[in-house]
Design an enzyme around this catalytic site. Sequence first.
Site, PDB file in Angstrom:
ATOM      1  N   CYS A  84       0.811  -1.224   0.000  1.00 11.95           N
ATOM      2  CA  CYS A  84       0.000   0.000   0.000  1.00 11.95           C
ATOM      3  C   CYS A  84       0.845   1.275   0.000  1.00 11.95           C
ATOM      4  CB  CYS A  84      -0.919   0.010   1.211  1.00 11.95           C
ATOM      5  SG  CYS A  84      -1.548  -1.616   1.637  1.00 11.95           S
ATOM      6  N   CYS A 212     -13.506   0.782   7.880  1.00 12.27           N
ATOM      7  CA  CYS A 212     -12.647   0.275   6.807  1.00 12.27           C
ATOM      8  C   CYS A 212     -12.799   1.112   5.540  1.00 12.27           C
ATOM      9  CB  CYS A 212     -13.028  -1.167   6.468  1.00 12.27           C
ATOM     10  SG  CYS A 212     -13.139  -2.251   7.909  1.00 12.27           S
ATOM     11  N   HIS A 338      -9.025   3.203  -1.683  1.00 10.72           N
ATOM     12  CA  HIS A 338      -7.612   2.860  -1.525  1.00 10.72           C
ATOM     13  C   HIS A 338      -7.143   1.974  -2.675  1.00 10.72           C
ATOM     14  CE1 HIS A 338      -3.845   1.746   0.151  1.00 10.72           C
ATOM     15  NE2 HIS A 338      -4.239   0.829   1.015  1.00 10.72           N
TER      16      HIS A 338
END
Lengths: 390, 146
Positions: A84, A212, A338
């Site tokens: 990430c 989340c 994301h």
Amino acid sequence: MNNKVGIIGVGQSAFVRTYPGSIRELVFESFREAMTDAGIARTDIDATVVCSAPEYDKQRSPAGVIAEYLGLNPQPTFYAETLCSSSSTGLRLAYSLVASGLHDMVMVIGFQIMSQLTSNESQERMGRGADIQWESPFGTMMPAYYAMHAQAHMAKYGTTPEDLALIRVKAATYGQLNPLAVYRKPVTLEQFTDPASFLGGPVATPLRAGDCCANADGSSCLIVASEEKARAFSKKPVWIKGVGAASAPVNMAGRARLSGLDAAEEAARQAYKMAGITAADINVAEVHDCFTIAELMAYENLGFAKPGEGRDLIRAKETYKDGKIPVNVDGGLLSKGHPIGATGGSQVRTIVLQLRGEAGEIQVKDPVFGLVHNIGGVGLYGNVTIFGVD
Amino acid sequence: MAKNELDTRFSEFGTVSFAAVTRVNDFIGNLENGKLTGTRCVKCGKTFFPPRAQCCECLAAEMEWFEVTGEGELVSYSTLQYAPTGFTDEVPYTIALVDYGDYKVFGRIDGSVPQEDLSVGMKLKAAVARTSNGRLTYVFERSQVK
Ligand SMILES: [Zn+2]
């Protein structure tokens, strides 16, 4: 290595649930914005660093096809990966390529298309960024590892699920203002306990769905330049003042604690030292809020709050735009989504726009120093980069 | 096993195994014999869990097995209501990290321990078990020792 290195162009595609195209087309969206922003020609770029999390890519060695599509042959191109935080790692490499004098201008491209997998498949793929031999056979996934950190933080410091929900409420406050974000609806604390809302749905205790971030498709693009080139091309170059990077054991069994991320703390220490400043000097920050607990730990690991006191910052709204230390006023990963490889570049873009005074509705007043905290895996790779104006 | 055949015993580990060949495959043999084991470096004495075949402290590659026994302390845990592909039939299940002092062990808490009884710091002990699909694993159980 004291050569000044600047950022002269930033770009980001819209982060969306499903991008109706290929990785090269998705990358083009942020490339176009960054090129236009910098006002440069393709031939000005000496090299490209291409960043993503390879478990999602069908294309092997994506740097090649992307450089070709963007018309960046015959310049060198290569791939960088730290899950990430891949594009922060790409930026670190670009920084060193330019600071060393090897290149004058380097482009950092981050991308991810996640929508071609189901959510469960995606959890399995990302889970394999953990220890596949000793942990994955137990059925682990990223939210569950962060949930263990949340549980440990709650047990040690008395942080509550409501404190975490407050971070999502803040994210949504700003996500509504971000046209590139995937989640643009308001969120209230009450929704976390309302059975009719998905936000309170259990995922991995104590984390709920609202804690989340969402998977997304997206790309980001940064143009990194030497001082000479930066001054020649940009009226408002933003300088890289400090770069910090660290690692931590993959397996939870190797961690000294779960109530914070040691790799983030170490990366921050390096970045502050190199920039010659402390946490108190930071005017605006982008932190890696893949989960609400990740933002809370970032407050503490970056020194914005003492260990265990992160909750006081969010309760007092000190991380809102007008607070003591505005954090993720672009909506963060929780709102933007994301797209793994693109995330770090998107964070940097927000800070560059802030430091130029071009952030629009979310502009923080006259920032001098901005910080990006970008984490790969569950605190496995820690990256902290500090930016400043002249 | 024929001489040229790879030892793939590790593929027996857990609900879904993502590894097959490792130098510490005797870990699986030990589980079959009812023992959860780590390794200790014969040269410098450092203990490792998960077990490893080589020592980064002293560069030695000679290890001896030790059994994980006694009580550990629950460092943290999480109960999954949502699971990755391959594990969705098993939810809810609880993953945990348990501290034994010299080393920590990551695994699952046995389904017989009620979720509401879990708390950070509680004592647990490890035991060899089978997964719901009949494969080798280990779980943490409530310690009988008061
Ligand atoms: Zn040794």
